[in-house]
Write a protein that holds these residues in place. Structure first.
Motif, PDB file in Angstrom:
ATOM      1  N   THR A  77       1.169  -1.134   0.250  1.00  0.00           N
ATOM      2  CA  THR A  77      -0.031  -0.091  -0.332  1.00  0.00           C
ATOM      3  C   THR A  77       1.237   0.904  -0.390  1.00  0.00           C
ATOM      4  OG1 THR A  77      -1.824  -0.961   0.980  1.00  0.00           O
ATOM      5  CG2 THR A  77      -1.379   1.335   1.039  1.00  0.00           C
ATOM      6  N   ILE A  78       0.298   2.137  -0.590  1.00  0.00           N
ATOM      7  CA  ILE A  78       1.530   3.582  -0.984  1.00  0.00           C
ATOM      8  C   ILE A  78       0.391   4.513  -0.245  1.00  0.00           C
ATOM      9  CG2 ILE A  78       3.115   4.598  -2.437  1.00  0.00           C
ATOM     10  CD1 ILE A  78       3.261   2.095  -2.477  1.00  0.00           C
ATOM     11  N   SER A  79       0.814   5.445   0.859  1.00  0.00           N
ATOM     12  CA  SER A  79       0.100   6.434   0.375  1.00  0.00           C
ATOM     13  C   SER A  79       1.123   7.711   0.941  1.00  0.00           C
ATOM     14  CB  SER A  79      -0.171   6.507   2.258  1.00  0.00           C
ATOM     15  OG  SER A  79      -1.025   5.477   1.889  1.00  0.00           O
ATOM     16  N   LEU A  80       0.189   8.828   0.965  1.00  0.00           N
ATOM     17  CA  LEU A  80       0.292  10.650   0.811  1.00  0.00           C
ATOM     18  C   LEU A  80       0.269  11.008   1.727  1.00  0.00           C
ATOM     19  CD1 LEU A  80       2.712  11.595  -1.228  1.00  0.00           C
ATOM     20  CD2 LEU A  80       0.672  12.863  -2.144  1.00  0.00           C
ATOM     21  N   TYR A  81       0.921  11.424   2.936  1.00  0.00           N
ATOM     22  CA  TYR A  81       0.565  12.818   3.901  1.00  0.00           C
ATOM     23  C   TYR A  81       1.239  13.674   3.529  1.00  0.00           C
ATOM     24  CZ  TYR A  81      -0.347   7.749   6.029  1.00  0.00           C
ATOM     25  OH  TYR A  81      -1.082   6.149   6.400  1.00  0.00           O
ATOM     26  N   VAL A  82       0.434  14.623   4.731  1.00  0.00           N
ATOM     27  CA  VAL A  82       0.720  16.027   4.471  1.00  0.00           C
ATOM     28  C   VAL A  82       0.933  16.265   6.031  1.00  0.00           C
ATOM     29  CG1 VAL A  82      -0.105  16.476   2.813  1.00  0.00           C
ATOM     30  CG2 VAL A  82      -1.469  16.764   4.195  1.00  0.00           C
ATOM     31  N   GLN A  83       1.207  17.352   6.306  1.00  0.00           N
ATOM     32  CA  GLN A  83       1.134  17.194   7.810  1.00  0.00           C
ATOM     33  C   GLN A  83      -0.097  18.891   8.222  1.00  0.00           C
ATOM     34  OE1 GLN A  83       3.681  20.776   9.230  1.00  0.00           O
ATOM     35  NE2 GLN A  83       2.745  21.445  10.720  1.00  0.00           N
ATOM     36  N   ASP A  84      -0.580  18.756   8.945  1.00  0.00           N
ATOM     37  CA  ASP A  84      -2.061  19.448   9.248  1.00  0.00           C
ATOM     38  C   ASP A  84      -1.166  19.934  10.769  1.00  0.00           C
ATOM     39  OD1 ASP A  84      -4.209  21.345   9.666  1.00  0.00           O
ATOM     40  OD2 ASP A  84      -5.371  19.216   9.765  1.00  0.00           O
ATOM     41  N   GLY A  85      -1.186  21.005  11.378  1.00  0.00           N
ATOM     42  CA  GLY A  85      -1.040  21.231  12.902  1.00  0.00           C
ATOM     43  C   GLY A  85       0.168  20.162  13.308  1.00  0.00           C
ATOM     44  N   LEU A  86      -0.240  19.355  14.282  1.00  0.00           N
ATOM     45  CA  LEU A  86       0.074  18.504  15.604  1.00  0.00           C
ATOM     46  C   LEU A  86      -0.228  17.265  14.317  1.00  0.00           C
ATOM     47  CD1 LEU A  86       0.817  19.657  18.589  1.00  0.00           C
ATOM     48  CD2 LEU A  86       2.510  20.370  16.764  1.00  0.00           C
ATOM     49  N   GLU A  87      -1.160  16.564  13.115  1.00  0.00           N
ATOM     50  CA  GLU A  87      -0.950  15.795  13.155  1.00  0.00           C
ATOM     51  C   GLU A  87      -0.612  15.507  11.557  1.00  0.00           C
ATOM     52  OE1 GLU A  87      -5.068  14.731  14.992  1.00  0.00           O
ATOM     53  OE2 GLU A  87      -5.381  16.100  14.057  1.00  0.00           O
ATOM     54  N   ARG A  88      -0.753  14.557  11.307  1.00  0.00           N
ATOM     55  CA  ARG A  88      -0.011  14.518   9.888  1.00  0.00           C
ATOM     56  C   ARG A  88      -1.705  13.169   8.941  1.00  0.00           C
ATOM     57  NH1 ARG A  88       1.286   7.825   9.341  1.00  0.00           N
ATOM     58  NH2 ARG A  88       2.706   7.300  10.654  1.00  0.00           N
ATOM     59  N   VAL A  89      -2.129  13.989   7.746  1.00  0.00           N
ATOM     60  CA  VAL A  89      -3.236  13.423   7.067  1.00  0.00           C
ATOM     61  C   VAL A  89      -2.971  12.210   6.300  1.00  0.00           C
ATOM     62  CG1 VAL A  89      -6.023  14.239   6.380  1.00  0.00           C
ATOM     63  CG2 VAL A  89      -4.942  15.509   8.157  1.00  0.00           C
ATOM     64  N   ARG A  90      -3.513  11.530   5.706  1.00  0.00           N
ATOM     65  CA  ARG A  90      -3.110  10.707   5.007  1.00  0.00           C
ATOM     66  C   ARG A  90      -4.671  12.067   3.872  1.00  0.00           C
ATOM     67  NH1 ARG A  90      -4.638   6.341   6.370  1.00  0.00           N
ATOM     68  NH2 ARG A  90      -2.216   4.683   6.922  1.00  0.00           N
ATOM     69  N   ILE A  91      -3.850  12.166   2.444  1.00  0.00           N
ATOM     70  CA  ILE A  91      -4.374  12.910   1.260  1.00  0.00           C
ATOM     71  C   ILE A  91      -4.878  11.473   0.179  1.00  0.00           C
ATOM     72  CG2 ILE A  91      -4.351  14.992   2.189  1.00  0.00           C
ATOM     73  CD1 ILE A  91      -1.640  14.891  -0.482  1.00  0.00           C
ATOM     74  N   GLN A  92      -3.948  10.886   0.282  1.00  0.00           N
ATOM     75  CA  GLN A  92      -3.943   9.942  -0.923  1.00  0.00           C
ATOM     76  C   GLN A  92      -3.565   8.767  -1.077  1.00  0.00           C
ATOM     77  OE1 GLN A  92      -5.667   9.092  -3.351  1.00  0.00           O
ATOM     78  NE2 GLN A  92      -5.551  10.406  -4.992  1.00  0.00           N
ATOM     79  N   ALA A  93      -4.174   7.413  -0.871  1.00  0.00           N
ATOM     80  CA  ALA A  93      -3.660   5.541  -0.872  1.00  0.00           C
ATOM     81  C   ALA A  93      -4.058   4.995  -2.610  1.00  0.00           C
ATOM     82  CB  ALA A  93      -4.331   5.729   0.383  1.00  0.00           C
ATOM     83  N   VAL A  94      -3.467   3.844  -2.399  1.00  0.00           N
ATOM     84  CA  VAL A  94      -3.256   3.203  -3.243  1.00  0.00           C
ATOM     85  C   VAL A  94      -2.990   1.626  -3.036  1.00  0.00           C
ATOM     86  CG1 VAL A  94      -2.269   2.147  -5.374  1.00  0.00           C
ATOM     87  CG2 VAL A  94      -2.254   5.108  -5.546  1.00  0.00           C
ATOM     88  N   GLN A  95      -3.851   1.624  -2.526  1.00  0.00           N
ATOM     89  CA  GLN A  95      -3.950  -0.166  -1.336  1.00  0.00           C
ATOM     90  C   GLN A  95      -2.933  -1.402  -2.976  1.00  0.00           C
ATOM     91  OE1 GLN A  95      -5.446   0.334   1.257  1.00  0.00           O
ATOM     92  NE2 GLN A  95      -6.478   1.775   0.876  1.00  0.00           N
ATOM     93  N   SER A  96      -2.325  -1.748  -1.582  1.00  0.00           N
ATOM     94  CA  SER A  96      -2.039  -3.192  -2.082  1.00  0.00           C
ATOM     95  C   SER A  96      -3.183  -3.885  -2.885  1.00  0.00           C
ATOM     96  CB  SER A  96      -0.617  -3.789  -1.034  1.00  0.00           C
ATOM     97  OG  SER A  96      -0.821  -5.086  -1.340  1.00  0.00           O
ATOM     98  N   ASN A  97      -2.728  -5.191  -3.612  1.00  0.00           N
ATOM     99  CA  ASN A  97      -3.505  -5.989  -4.401  1.00  0.00           C
ATOM    100  C   ASN A  97      -3.041  -7.053  -3.813  1.00  0.00           C
ATOM    101  OD1 ASN A  97      -4.181  -4.705  -6.325  1.00  0.00           O
ATOM    102  ND2 ASN A  97      -2.298  -4.641  -7.528  1.00  0.00           N
ATOM    103  N   HIS A  98      -2.178  -7.462  -2.165  1.00  0.00           N
ATOM    104  CA  HIS A  98      -2.125  -8.550  -1.613  1.00  0.00           C
ATOM    105  C   HIS A  98      -2.970  -8.568  -0.702  1.00  0.00           C
ATOM    106  CE1 HIS A  98       1.855  -9.446  -2.168  1.00  0.00           C
ATOM    107  NE2 HIS A  98       2.373  -8.216  -2.135  1.00  0.00           N
ATOM    108  N   ALA A  99      -3.969 -10.391  -0.861  1.00  0.00           N
ATOM    109  CA  ALA A  99      -5.765 -10.294  -0.012  1.00  0.00           C
ATOM    110  C   ALA A  99      -4.676  -9.810   1.589  1.00  0.00           C
ATOM    111  CB  ALA A  99      -5.522 -11.999   0.111  1.00  0.00           C
ATOM    112  N   ILE A 100      -4.068 -10.149   2.210  1.00  0.00           N
ATOM    113  CA  ILE A 100      -3.279  -9.806   3.722  1.00  0.00           C
ATOM    114  C   ILE A 100      -2.947  -7.902   3.038  1.00  0.00           C
ATOM    115  CG2 ILE A 100      -2.463  -9.947   5.297  1.00  0.00           C
ATOM    116  CD1 ILE A 100      -2.954 -12.891   5.032  1.00  0.00           C
TER     117      ILE A 100
END
Length: 247
Positions: free
Chosen positions: A102-125
Motif C-alpha cells: 500500500t502506498i500513501s501520501l501524507y501532509v502535516q496539519d497542525g500536530l497531526e498528519r493527514v493521509r491525502i491519497q492512497a493506493v491499496q496493495s493487491n495482496h489479500a492480506i
C-alpha cells in the motif's frame, strides 16, 4: 463586540459539527452533541441552520444526520492543478505495482498528519489505508519525515505541545529525526499499530520545500526492516520524481 464573539463562536461550533463526520457517515443528534460536548438544544439549532443551507441532511426514517450535497458542490470546485494527491497518483500506482504494498501520501496539519491519497496493495492480506485518516506527528515513519524535513518551528511546537504517551521519549524522537535527515528516509515497525510496518521518504518540490511524505506500508511479517532498507532507494527515487512534478 460581544455580538461578533458570539457569531464567531457559532461558526466554530458549526464547523466542529461538520468535522464530526470525519470517519462517520451518519450520526444521531445525541452522538453529535456528545462529540462536540454541547447541549442537544444548541446542537439542534446549529444542525437546523446547516440543514437549511444544504451542508447536512437528516434521514426522517432513522433521525440520523449525514453530510449534505452542498459540500460535494464545494469540493468539486477545488483546483486539481496544484493538488499533489491528484498529480502524484500515477506515480503512486507505479510504485505500488513495483513494490506490491500500500502506498500513501501524507501532509502535516497542525500536530497531526493527514493521509491525502492512497493506493491499496493487491495482496489479500494488506494494510488498508483510508484517505482522510489523521494520526499524531510523534510516531510513525511518515511523521518522522514530516517533522524532520519541516521548518524548525514545527519540531519546536511538537516537542512543546505534544502529549507524549508513556514509554515514548522525546529525546529519542529527536535522535530519530536526525537519523531521518541523514538517511533521507524513515522506517517504523509496530510503532503506531501492532503488526504494521512502514517506510517513508520526503517529497520536496523544485524549490526544495517539503510538500508531503510518501509512504509504503504493509504487514510487519512481510515488510521487514531489512526489506524496507533495501527498498528505501526506490522509494526515495520515486519521491524525487514526484517532487519534479510539483511547482
Amino acid at each position: 463586540m460581544e455580538d461578533a464573539k458570539l457569531t464567531v463562536r457559532a461558526v466554530e461550533r458549526a464547523l466542529d459539527i461538520l468535522l464530526c463526520f470525519t470517519g462517520a457517515s451518519e450520526l444521531t443528534l445525541t452522538e453529535i452533541a456528545g462529540r462536540v460536548e454541547l447541549h442537544k438544544s444548541t446542537v439542534h439549532r446549529l444542525l437546523a441552520s446547516l440543514e437549511g443551507k444544504g451542508f447536512v441532511m437528516r434521514d426522517s426514517s432513522t433521525d440520523k444526520y449525514r453530510l449534505g450535497y452542498r459540500l460535494w458542490e464545494l469540493s468539486a470546485n477545488l483546483s486539481k492543478e496544484g493538488d499533489p494527491g491528484i498529480i502524484l497518483l500515477p506515480e503512486m500506482e507505479r510504485l505500488r505495482d513495483q513494490l506490491g504494498e500500500t502506498i500513501s501520501l501524507y501532509v502535516q496539519d497542525g500536530l497531526e498528519r493527514v493521509r491525502i491519497q492512497a493506493v491499496q496493495s493487491n495482496h489479500a492480506i494488506r494494510r488498508v489505508a483510508p484517505v482522510g485518516a489523521r494520526m499524531p506527528l510523534y510516531v510513525g515513519a511518515s511523521s518522522k519525515v514530516l517533522v524532520a524535513f519541516a521548518e524548525p518551528a514545527v519540531q519546536e511546537q511538537l516537542l512543546a505541545s505534544a502529549e507524549w504517551p508513556a514509554g515514548l521519549d522525546p529525546l529519542a524522537f529527536l535522535q530519530q529525526l536526525s537519523d531521518t535527515r541523514r538517511a533521507g528516509f524513515a522506517t517504523s515497525v509496530e510503532e503506531r499499530e501492532p503488526g504494521a510496518a512502514a517506510v517513508s521518504a520526503p517529497v520536496l518540490d523544485r524549490g526544495g520545500r517539503l510538500v508531503a511524505a510518501l509512504a509504503v506500508s504493509g504487514p510487519a511479517n512481510r515488510l521487514t526492516l531489512e526489506l524496507m532498507q533495501e527498498q528505501a532507494p526506490l522509494i526515495m527515487e520515486a519521491a524525487r520524481r514526484m517532487g519534479t512534478m510539483l511547482r
